[in-house]
Design a protein around this motif. Sequence first.
Motif, PDB file in Angstrom:
ATOM      1  N   VAL A  58     107.192 -28.629  43.028  1.00 41.89           N
ATOM      2  CA  VAL A  58     106.373 -27.459  42.733  1.00 41.89           C
ATOM      3  C   VAL A  58     105.974 -27.499  41.264  1.00 41.89           C
ATOM      4  CG1 VAL A  58     106.227 -24.940  42.687  1.00 41.89           C
ATOM      5  CG2 VAL A  58     107.542 -26.069  44.495  1.00 41.89           C
ATOM      6  N   ASN A  59     104.670 -27.612  41.009  1.00 43.02           N
ATOM      7  CA  ASN A  59     104.143 -27.600  39.650  1.00 43.02           C
ATOM      8  C   ASN A  59     103.768 -26.158  39.318  1.00 43.02           C
ATOM      9  OD1 ASN A  59     103.088 -28.183  37.170  1.00 43.02           O
ATOM     10  ND2 ASN A  59     101.432 -29.492  37.903  1.00 43.02           N
ATOM     11  N   THR A  60     104.522 -25.528  38.434  1.00 44.24           N
ATOM     12  CA  THR A  60     104.425 -24.093  38.205  1.00 44.24           C
ATOM     13  C   THR A  60     103.446 -23.715  37.102  1.00 44.24           C
ATOM     14  OG1 THR A  60     106.234 -24.193  36.605  1.00 44.24           O
ATOM     15  CG2 THR A  60     106.812 -23.745  38.920  1.00 44.24           C
ATOM     16  N   CYS A  61     103.099 -22.430  37.084  1.00 47.17           N
ATOM     17  CA  CYS A  61     102.347 -21.827  35.984  1.00 47.17           C
ATOM     18  C   CYS A  61     103.229 -20.776  35.343  1.00 47.17           C
ATOM     19  CB  CYS A  61     101.049 -21.192  36.501  1.00 47.17           C
ATOM     20  SG  CYS A  61     100.071 -20.401  35.203  1.00 47.17           S
ATOM     21  N   GLY A  62     103.219 -20.696  34.015  1.00 45.58           N
ATOM     22  CA  GLY A  62     104.056 -19.719  33.324  1.00 45.58           C
ATOM     23  C   GLY A  62     103.313 -18.945  32.267  1.00 45.58           C
TER      24      GLY A  62
ATOM     25  N   VAL B  41     106.748 -37.011  50.278  1.00 41.98           N
ATOM     26  CA  VAL B  41     106.818 -35.968  49.255  1.00 41.98           C
ATOM     27  C   VAL B  41     105.813 -34.867  49.567  1.00 41.98           C
ATOM     28  CG1 VAL B  41     106.537 -35.439  46.802  1.00 41.98           C
ATOM     29  CG2 VAL B  41     107.534 -37.611  47.489  1.00 41.98           C
ATOM     30  N   GLY B  42     106.286 -33.615  49.503  1.00 44.29           N
ATOM     31  CA  GLY B  42     105.383 -32.471  49.563  1.00 44.29           C
ATOM     32  C   GLY B  42     105.100 -31.995  48.156  1.00 44.29           C
ATOM     33  N   PHE B  43     103.916 -31.444  47.927  1.00 50.00           N
ATOM     34  CA  PHE B  43     103.540 -31.071  46.559  1.00 50.00           C
ATOM     35  C   PHE B  43     102.771 -29.762  46.582  1.00 50.00           C
ATOM     36  CE2 PHE B  43     102.277 -31.404  42.242  1.00 50.00           C
ATOM     37  CZ  PHE B  43     103.008 -32.440  41.656  1.00 50.00           C
ATOM     38  N   VAL B  44     103.183 -28.828  45.713  1.00 51.68           N
ATOM     39  CA  VAL B  44     102.463 -27.568  45.531  1.00 51.68           C
ATOM     40  C   VAL B  44     102.046 -27.469  44.072  1.00 51.68           C
ATOM     41  CG1 VAL B  44     102.522 -25.060  45.740  1.00 51.68           C
ATOM     42  CG2 VAL B  44     103.875 -26.464  47.317  1.00 51.68           C
ATOM     43  N   SER B  45     100.752 -27.327  43.826  1.00 52.53           N
ATOM     44  CA  SER B  45     100.239 -27.274  42.459  1.00 52.53           C
ATOM     45  C   SER B  45      99.672 -25.887  42.184  1.00 52.53           C
ATOM     46  CB  SER B  45      99.153 -28.336  42.249  1.00 52.53           C
ATOM     47  OG  SER B  45      98.754 -28.392  40.900  1.00 52.53           O
ATOM     48  N   LEU B  46     100.237 -25.206  41.189  1.00 51.24           N
ATOM     49  CA  LEU B  46      99.798 -23.871  40.812  1.00 51.24           C
ATOM     50  C   LEU B  46      99.167 -23.893  39.425  1.00 51.24           C
ATOM     51  CD1 LEU B  46     103.044 -21.958  41.903  1.00 51.24           C
ATOM     52  CD2 LEU B  46     100.950 -22.235  43.239  1.00 51.24           C
TER      53      LEU B  46
ATOM     54  N   LYS C 103      94.142 -27.755  34.107  1.00 53.66           N
ATOM     55  CA  LYS C 103      94.939 -28.703  33.311  1.00 53.66           C
ATOM     56  C   LYS C 103      96.226 -29.062  34.048  1.00 53.66           C
ATOM     57  CE  LYS C 103      94.675 -25.817  29.861  1.00 53.66           C
ATOM     58  NZ  LYS C 103      93.574 -24.948  30.343  1.00 53.66           N
ATOM     59  N   ALA C 104      96.827 -28.073  34.710  1.00 49.70           N
ATOM     60  CA  ALA C 104      98.018 -28.343  35.513  1.00 49.70           C
ATOM     61  C   ALA C 104      97.662 -29.186  36.727  1.00 49.70           C
ATOM     62  CB  ALA C 104      98.666 -27.028  35.940  1.00 49.70           C
ATOM     63  N   LEU C 105      96.474 -28.971  37.283  1.00 48.27           N
ATOM     64  CA  LEU C 105      96.037 -29.757  38.439  1.00 48.27           C
ATOM     65  C   LEU C 105      95.935 -31.239  38.075  1.00 48.27           C
ATOM     66  CD1 LEU C 105      95.018 -29.331  41.433  1.00 48.27           C
ATOM     67  CD2 LEU C 105      92.716 -29.564  40.478  1.00 48.27           C
ATOM     68  N   VAL C 106      95.432 -31.518  36.883  1.00 51.15           N
ATOM     69  CA  VAL C 106      95.355 -32.908  36.420  1.00 51.15           C
ATOM     70  C   VAL C 106      96.753 -33.499  36.286  1.00 51.15           C
ATOM     71  CG1 VAL C 106      94.662 -34.414  34.514  1.00 51.15           C
ATOM     72  CG2 VAL C 106      93.129 -32.596  35.284  1.00 51.15           C
TER      73      VAL C 106
ATOM     74  N   VAL D 197     114.088 -29.125  46.403  1.00 51.93           N
ATOM     75  CA  VAL D 197     112.933 -28.723  45.595  1.00 51.93           C
ATOM     76  C   VAL D 197     113.111 -29.155  44.139  1.00 51.93           C
ATOM     77  CG1 VAL D 197     111.550 -26.786  44.764  1.00 51.93           C
ATOM     78  CG2 VAL D 197     112.473 -26.761  47.096  1.00 51.93           C
ATOM     79  N   ILE D 198     112.070 -29.794  43.612  1.00 45.27           N
ATOM     80  CA  ILE D 198     111.988 -30.198  42.208  1.00 45.27           C
ATOM     81  C   ILE D 198     110.911 -29.346  41.554  1.00 45.27           C
ATOM     82  CG2 ILE D 198     111.250 -32.072  40.658  1.00 45.27           C
ATOM     83  CD1 ILE D 198     112.446 -34.007  42.778  1.00 45.27           C
ATOM     84  N   VAL D 199     111.231 -28.778  40.393  1.00 48.01           N
ATOM     85  CA  VAL D 199     110.306 -27.879  39.705  1.00 48.01           C
ATOM     86  C   VAL D 199     109.825 -28.509  38.408  1.00 48.01           C
ATOM     87  CG1 VAL D 199     110.022 -25.614  38.618  1.00 48.01           C
ATOM     88  CG2 VAL D 199     111.412 -25.837  40.701  1.00 48.01           C
ATOM     89  N   THR D 200     108.527 -28.395  38.150  1.00 45.97           N
ATOM     90  CA  THR D 200     107.960 -28.886  36.899  1.00 45.97           C
ATOM     91  C   THR D 200     106.876 -27.919  36.455  1.00 45.97           C
ATOM     92  OG1 THR D 200     107.045 -30.827  35.768  1.00 45.97           O
ATOM     93  CG2 THR D 200     106.195 -30.345  37.984  1.00 45.97           C
ATOM     94  N   GLY D 201     106.180 -28.235  35.364  1.00 44.57           N
ATOM     95  CA  GLY D 201     105.068 -27.412  34.922  1.00 44.57           C
ATOM     96  C   GLY D 201     105.427 -26.435  33.822  1.00 44.57           C
ATOM     97  N   CYS D 202     104.479 -25.541  33.517  1.00 50.83           N
ATOM     98  CA  CYS D 202     104.607 -24.670  32.352  1.00 50.83           C
ATOM     99  C   CYS D 202     105.793 -23.724  32.429  1.00 50.83           C
ATOM    100  CB  CYS D 202     103.311 -23.883  32.149  1.00 50.83           C
ATOM    101  SG  CYS D 202     101.972 -24.892  31.494  1.00 50.83           S
TER     102      CYS D 202
END
Length: 299
Positions: A49-53, A9-14, A18-21, A76-81
């Motif tokens: 991809v853990n996004t910021c919104g 799994v590849g992971f990108v955290s933006l 709090k999103a990093l946690v 690609v799987i998208v998650t986050g705000c």
Amino acid sequence: MSTPATPKVGFVSLGCPKALVDSERILTQLRMEGYEVVSTYQDADVVVVNTCGFIDSAKAESLEVIGEAIKENGKVIVTGCMGVEEGSIRDVHPSVLSVTGPQQYEQVVNAVHEVVPPRQDHNPLIDLVPPQGIKLTPRHYAYLKISEGCNHSCSFCIIPSMRGKLVSRPVGEVLSEAERLVKSGVKELLVISQDTSAYGVDVKYKTDFWNGQPVKTRMTEMCEALSSMGVLVRLHYVYPYPHVDELIPLMAAGKILPYLDIPFQHASPKVLKAMKRPAFEDKTLARIKNWREICPELT
């Protein structure tokens, strides 16, 4: 017979800490299930991809990174705000496999399972996942998230609509996590939440237990307990509510760092009222002056 390949799994955290946690929790679960976390698009079987919104520039960056991941990997799987705006994401990138909002750890892991299932012969008892979980910070410090969401309804802010109302973690759970981090070598704990000063309000400062001792789910008592662990404790996102006064003697005594990350507001009462923002310039300035008299080192 050939040995099944380890799923990667590849992971990108933006976004914010709090999103990093959130990213750390997802990665910890995947690692416990035998997935390998890789650092390149090319080596990954799927990319999360853990996004910021929060603001427009953050949304633009999230969409750009999603596009890059699709171009380089394709899965690609998208998650986050920004995930709460699924339509906005799919309008630009219709090929994304899954879209979820923040804190939806189980849904993200399930989406990964659908793309690249875990190995059937995986033995979780032999995985080298540390007790503190997977951390994305340098070893000497770590973020300690104490709550989710926010009870304020400021006119300019979309955080409650993305992360919901305030939900405080039990203080015993928070302190136990802090202990694991300290035992792993962490020298500084960075306490984070959306509104750290409001910690415990939603549970009426319920008493919990840590190491057999009663502790209130409240900022002051939590900081007292953290100070006993022999590491630096730094508080972030602290609104200047009256009860923050109780923390200043702890700083003066060297129990926690003389540092407060405070989101100060515009001084105009008219603007504050329009923003529906709970802040009062004169009281805040007087409070800060008093803090510095008690603890001159406070920055």
